[in-house]
Write a protein that holds these residues in place. Structure first.
Motif, mmCIF file in Angstrom:
data_model
loop_
_atom_site.group_PDB
_atom_site.id
_atom_site.type_symbol
_atom_site.label_atom_id
_atom_site.label_comp_id
_atom_site.label_asym_id
_atom_site.label_seq_id
_atom_site.Cartn_x
_atom_site.Cartn_y
_atom_site.Cartn_z
ATOM 1 N N GLY A 144 0.809 -1.215 0.000
ATOM 2 C CA GLY A 144 0.000 0.000 0.000
ATOM 3 C C GLY A 144 0.841 1.262 0.000
ATOM 4 O O GLY A 144 1.917 1.311 0.589
ATOM 5 N N VAL A 145 0.329 2.297 -0.670
ATOM 6 C CA VAL A 145 1.055 3.567 -0.785
ATOM 7 C C VAL A 145 1.068 4.299 0.549
ATOM 8 O O VAL A 145 2.082 4.845 0.979
ATOM 9 N N ASP A 146 -0.080 4.360 1.221
ATOM 10 C CA ASP A 146 -0.203 4.949 2.554
ATOM 11 C C ASP A 146 0.324 6.383 2.616
ATOM 12 O O ASP A 146 0.954 6.789 3.588
ATOM 13 N N ALA A 147 0.073 7.144 1.567
ATOM 14 C CA ALA A 147 0.456 8.551 1.519
ATOM 15 C C ALA A 147 -0.365 9.221 0.426
ATOM 16 O O ALA A 147 -0.796 8.561 -0.527
ATOM 17 N N ASP A 148 -0.562 10.518 0.557
ATOM 18 C CA ASP A 148 -1.404 11.275 -0.374
ATOM 19 C C ASP A 148 -0.603 11.660 -1.613
ATOM 20 O O ASP A 148 -0.276 12.823 -1.838
ATOM 21 N N VAL A 149 -0.289 10.648 -2.422
ATOM 22 C CA VAL A 149 0.519 10.821 -3.625
ATOM 23 C C VAL A 149 -0.400 11.061 -4.818
ATOM 24 O O VAL A 149 -1.439 10.408 -4.955
ATOM 25 N N ASP A 150 -0.003 11.980 -5.697
ATOM 26 C CA ASP A 150 -0.808 12.243 -6.893
ATOM 27 C C ASP A 150 -0.551 11.234 -8.001
ATOM 28 O O ASP A 150 -1.470 10.860 -8.735
ATOM 29 N N VAL A 151 0.702 10.827 -8.147
ATOM 30 C CA VAL A 151 1.027 9.908 -9.234
ATOM 31 C C VAL A 151 2.211 9.035 -8.838
ATOM 32 O O VAL A 151 3.181 9.516 -8.242
ATOM 33 N N LEU A 152 2.098 7.758 -9.132
ATOM 34 C CA LEU A 152 3.190 6.801 -8.968
ATOM 35 C C LEU A 152 3.806 6.552 -10.330
ATOM 36 O O LEU A 152 3.105 6.187 -11.284
ATOM 37 N N THR A 153 5.116 6.725 -10.422
ATOM 38 C CA THR A 153 5.821 6.595 -11.698
ATOM 39 C C THR A 153 6.683 5.342 -11.679
ATOM 40 O O THR A 153 7.506 5.172 -10.778
ATOM 41 N N LEU A 154 6.482 4.463 -12.658
ATOM 42 C CA LEU A 154 7.309 3.260 -12.724
ATOM 43 C C LEU A 154 8.146 3.272 -13.994
ATOM 44 O O LEU A 154 7.743 3.860 -15.004
ATOM 45 N N THR A 155 9.314 2.648 -13.913
ATOM 46 C CA THR A 155 10.181 2.640 -15.083
ATOM 47 C C THR A 155 9.664 1.673 -16.135
ATOM 48 O O THR A 155 9.334 0.521 -15.838
ATOM 49 N N CYS A 156 9.593 2.147 -17.365
ATOM 50 C CA CYS A 156 9.238 1.312 -18.516
ATOM 51 C C CYS A 156 10.401 1.234 -19.498
ATOM 52 O O CYS A 156 10.217 0.912 -20.675
ATOM 53 N N TRP A 157 11.607 1.511 -19.007
ATOM 54 C CA TRP A 157 12.789 1.453 -19.860
ATOM 55 C C TRP A 157 13.052 0.067 -20.436
ATOM 56 O O TRP A 157 13.582 -0.044 -21.548
ATOM 57 N N PRO A 158 12.726 -1.031 -19.737
ATOM 58 C CA PRO A 158 13.038 -2.350 -20.315
ATOM 59 C C PRO A 158 12.237 -2.692 -21.563
ATOM 60 O O PRO A 158 12.508 -3.713 -22.196
#
Length: 383
Positions: A286-300
Motif C-alpha cells: 500500500g502507498v499509505d500517503a497522499d501521492v498524486d502519481v506513482l511513476t514506474l520505469t518502462c525502460w526495459p
C-alpha cells in the motif's frame, strides 16, 4: 490534465537562450527539473557554450543555506561545474515564464559523496560489503537529510510539483562507476538478496540478524530461485521491514509537502516489487500517503513493463500511474515506435508519461518525442 512531463537538468536551460522554446515545442504539459541529483556525465548537444557537463558528485542545485544545515550530519554539496548557487531557480524561472509548470526532481538517498563520508549510514549487504552510493533511510540522520532537502526545495524552489526519486533504500542495482559485475552472472534474485541491508539500524529491526545474514549469503551462493526460498520462514518479517522503511519515508516526506503547500503535485518513483532496490522504491503493501502519481520505469520495453504496470496498479489503490519512458538508446529515434510503446502502456492503465530526457536527446530523438507526445495526446483525448 497532465499527460506528459519532460525531464531536464538545470544546465540544459541556463546559458542556452533557445532551450525553453525547444522544450516547449515538444508539447509537454510540465517539466521535471533536477533540484538534487547524483553523479552524472551528461551530453548537452545543443548548448551554445559546451557539449558535456561532468557533475562529479551528488549536488543540490539550489542554495545550500548554512543556517538551515548547521549541525546536521548530512549536508548536500554545492555543484562547482555550474555558475551560481541557484541554477535550479534560474532554469525554473525561464521555463515558468514560458508557461511550463516545473516539478522539482529530487533524488533522495543516492549520494556517493555523502555515503563515502558516512559509511555507517549506507546499505551494507550480508557479506559486509557497503554500497557508498546508497544512503539507508533506516537511519534517523538519513531521514532528517531527506526531510531538510525536500523542505528547502519547497521553500526556495517554489515548484508546481515534486518528483521523489530514491524514496527508499537503494541496493545492488543502480550502483558504481565503471561497473564490472556483469560477469558474475548474478540473477535478479541474487541481486535482490545482495540488496538486503544489514547496517546497524537495519540489523536492529531483525530478531536474528546473524541467522538472517547467513541465510542470505547461502541464498546468493547457491543461486536461490526466489527471495522467499532463500529466506524461508523469515521472508514475511524481512519483507515487512523493507517495505516499512520505504513506507515510513514516503509518508514522512509526502506529509511534509502537503503541510507546506497542498497545491504542490507529488510524484513518487515506485515499484510494486517488495524486494525492489533501485531508485523506484517499493510500495508493496500500500502507498499509505497522499501521492498524486506513482511513476514506474518502462525502460526495459513493453513486454517487460506491462506486468510491472499491472502489479503497480494493483498496489496503487486508485492513485494515478505514470510510465517513465526512454527516448535515448537503445530506443530508436522513431516517433511511431515510441508512440506504439506508449499506447500499449496506456492500454494497460498508464495515465501519463514522464519522458527521459529532453536535454540529452539529439535532434532526431526530439522529433520522435514530439511525434509521440502529439500522438498520445490525441489517443487519450487531449488533442
Amino acid at each position: 490534465m497532465v499527460r506528459t512531463v519532460a525531464h531536464l537538468y538545470p544546465w540544459d536551460v541556463v546559458g542556452d537562450p533557445a532551450a525553453v522554446e525547444r522544450v516547449a515545442s515538444l508539447g509537454v504539459d510540465a517539466v521535471a527539473l533536477a533540484a538534487s541529483y547524483h553523479t552524472v556525465r551528461a551530453a548537452t548537444p545543443f548548448h551554445p557554450e559546451h557539449r558535456l557537463v561532468d557533475a562529479r558528485h551528488a549536488a543540490f542545485y539550489l542554495p545550500v543555506r548554512e543556517e538551515v544545515w548547521r549541525g546536521k550530519r548530512l549536508v548536500p554539496a554545492e555543484p562547482s561545474w555550474v555558475d551560481g548557487p541557484d541554477t535550479y531557480g534560474a532554469a525554473s524561472a525561464a521555463l515558468r515564464a514560458a508557461g511550463l509548470p516545473v516539478y522539482a526532481w529530487t533524488v533522495l538517498t543516492h549520494s556517493s559523496r555523502l555515503g563515502e563520508a558516512n559509511p555507517d549510514l549506507v546499505v551494507r549487504n550480508a557479506f559486509g560489503d557497503r554500497y557508498p552510493y546508497a544512503l539507508c533511510p533506516a537511519n534517523d540522520d538519513v531521514v532528517d537529510y531527506a526531510r531538510t532537502l525536500v523542505s528547502e526545495v519547497l521553500e526556495l524552489g517554489r515548484p508546481d510539483g515534486v518528483v521523489l526519486e530514491a524514496c527508499g533504500p537503494l541496493g545492488f542495482f543502480h550502483g558504481g562507476h565503471h561497473e564490472k559485475t556483469d560477469g558474475a552472472d548474478w540473477s535478479p534474485v541474487q541481486q535482490k538478496l545482495l540488496s538486503l541491508c544489514f547496517c546497524a539500524a537495519c540489523a536492529e529491526r531483525h530478531p536474528d540478524p546473524d541467522g538472517l545474514r547467513a541465510a542470505v549469503r547461502a541464498g546468493v551462493d547457491r543461486g536461490a530461485g526466489s527471495v522467499e526460498e532463500a529466506l524461508g520462514e523469515r521472508a514475511g518479517q524481512v519483507r515487512d521491514v523493507r517495505t516499512g522503511i520505504s513506507r515510513d519515508l514516503r509518508r514522512e516526506l509526502v506529509g511534509l509537502v502537503r503541510a507546506a503547500d497542498p497545491r504542490v503535485r507529488v510524484a513518487v518513483h515506485a515499484t510494486a516489487d517488495p524486494w525492489g532496490t533501485g531508485p523506484f522504491a517499493t510500495v508493496a503493501g500500500g502507498v499509505d500517503a497522499d501521492v498524486d502519481v506513482l511513476t514506474l520505469t518502462c525502460w526495459p520495453g513493453v513486454d517487460a513493463s506491462l506486468p510491472a504496470i499491472r502489479a503497480l496498479r494493483a498496489e496503487a489503490g486508485g492513485t494515478r500511474t505514470a510510465a517513465y519512458v526512454l527516448a535515448l538508446p537503445p530506443r530508436p529515434a522513431d516517433g511511431e515506435e515510441l508512440l506504439a510503446e506508449w499506447l500499449a502502456c496506456a492500454e494497460a492503465g498508464v495515465e501519463e508519461f514522464h519522458l527521459y530526457h529532453a536535454g540529452l536527446a539529439s535532434g532526431p530523438r526530439l522529433d520522435a518525442l514530439r511525434h509521440a507526445v502529439a500522438g498520445i495526446g490525441k489517443a487519450l483525448g487531449d488533442g
